[in-house]
Motif scaffolding. Sequence first.
Motif, PDB file in Angstrom:
ATOM      1  N   GLY A  27       0.850  -1.264   0.037  1.00 39.95           N
ATOM      2  CA  GLY A  27       0.057  -0.035  -0.072  1.00 39.95           C
ATOM      3  C   GLY A  27       0.880   1.251  -0.009  1.00 39.95           C
ATOM      4  N   ALA A  28       2.003   1.278   0.616  1.00 41.33           N
ATOM      5  CA  ALA A  28       2.734   2.473   0.762  1.00 41.33           C
ATOM      6  C   ALA A  28       3.379   2.689  -0.653  1.00 41.33           C
ATOM      7  CB  ALA A  28       4.049   2.214   2.061  1.00 41.33           C
ATOM      8  N   GLN A  29       3.963   1.528  -1.090  1.00 38.91           N
ATOM      9  CA  GLN A  29       4.444   1.545  -2.650  1.00 38.91           C
ATOM     10  C   GLN A  29       3.420   2.106  -3.510  1.00 38.91           C
ATOM     11  OE1 GLN A  29       7.851   1.822  -3.229  1.00 38.91           O
ATOM     12  NE2 GLN A  29       7.723   1.720  -1.004  1.00 38.91           N
ATOM     13  N   LEU A  30       2.129   1.637  -3.444  1.00 38.09           N
ATOM     14  CA  LEU A  30       0.961   1.953  -4.299  1.00 38.09           C
ATOM     15  C   LEU A  30       0.944   3.558  -3.995  1.00 38.09           C
ATOM     16  CD1 LEU A  30      -1.781   1.806  -6.023  1.00 38.09           C
ATOM     17  CD2 LEU A  30      -2.667   1.149  -3.723  1.00 38.09           C
ATOM     18  N   ASN A  31       0.873   4.140  -2.963  1.00 41.52           N
ATOM     19  CA  ASN A  31       0.896   5.739  -2.847  1.00 41.52           C
ATOM     20  C   ASN A  31       1.977   6.258  -3.762  1.00 41.52           C
ATOM     21  OD1 ASN A  31      -1.314   5.784  -1.074  1.00 41.52           O
ATOM     22  ND2 ASN A  31      -0.171   6.110   0.668  1.00 41.52           N
ATOM     23  N   LEU A  32       3.106   5.729  -3.766  1.00 41.98           N
ATOM     24  CA  LEU A  32       4.060   6.268  -4.617  1.00 41.98           C
ATOM     25  C   LEU A  32       3.643   6.361  -6.167  1.00 41.98           C
ATOM     26  CD1 LEU A  32       7.487   5.539  -2.912  1.00 41.98           C
ATOM     27  CD2 LEU A  32       5.995   7.437  -2.923  1.00 41.98           C
ATOM     28  N   ILE A  71      -4.659  -5.678  -2.023  1.00 36.19           N
ATOM     29  CA  ILE A  71      -5.847  -6.215  -1.573  1.00 36.19           C
ATOM     30  C   ILE A  71      -5.777  -7.608  -1.298  1.00 36.19           C
ATOM     31  CG2 ILE A  71      -8.317  -6.698  -2.579  1.00 36.19           C
ATOM     32  CD1 ILE A  71      -8.082  -3.939  -3.872  1.00 36.19           C
ATOM     33  N   HIS A  72      -5.035  -8.539  -2.093  1.00 44.80           N
ATOM     34  CA  HIS A  72      -5.216  -9.776  -1.883  1.00 44.80           C
ATOM     35  C   HIS A  72      -4.425 -10.226  -0.645  1.00 44.80           C
ATOM     36  CE1 HIS A  72      -3.762 -14.002  -2.458  1.00 44.80           C
ATOM     37  NE2 HIS A  72      -2.677 -13.615  -2.275  1.00 44.80           N
ATOM     38  N   TRP A  73      -3.292  -9.535  -0.118  1.00 46.27           N
ATOM     39  CA  TRP A  73      -2.630  -9.895   1.101  1.00 46.27           C
ATOM     40  C   TRP A  73      -3.408  -9.540   2.251  1.00 46.27           C
ATOM     41  CZ3 TRP A  73       0.351 -13.677   0.946  1.00 46.27           C
ATOM     42  CH2 TRP A  73       1.124 -14.074  -0.121  1.00 46.27           C
TER      43      TRP A  73
END
Length: 165
Positions: A27-32, A71-73
């Motif tokens: 999720g943190a990487q998704l934000n980037l 979402i999966h994890w």
Amino acid sequence: KDKLKRRRTKLMHVLPLMCAALSGLMGAQLNLFAKSTIEILKSTARGVNEFVHFETYIIIACMIIFVVGQIHWLATALHDGDVVIVVPAFQAVFVVFTIFSGAAYFAEFENFNTLQSIMFPLGTVILIFGMVGLGFHKSRTAEDLLKDDALPLKRKHVEDASESS
């Protein structure tokens, strides 16, 4: 045999936390990647076509991969673990890694004054200790709750059964 059972039980308690942590990291990487995608779209809207660069497609693909992975994890962690432990663990890892990855990528700490430089890390440490504290919470299964004689519904059910006999 008991030793193997104890190890398996420990693993079953740790595995949901590991899945929640992985989801938080993703999720943190998704934000980037989402921020980068927005910047690409803004730049393209201003007249500079960013879609001629292959890196644009890699960033967008990574964003999609990290959405699905997060979402999966998180779903896996919630399936196998106690929501009271999984959600705070996910949130804590997500917030901490969003803070540090955003700070590294966007240089967010450069303009901090002395008070902010002290209070921000202190708040982050408090968050981490809160997550660790929640990790010591003993989960109670439905079977544990049904065995518990302190439950008002079970006590009432037992009293009603004894009165009718």
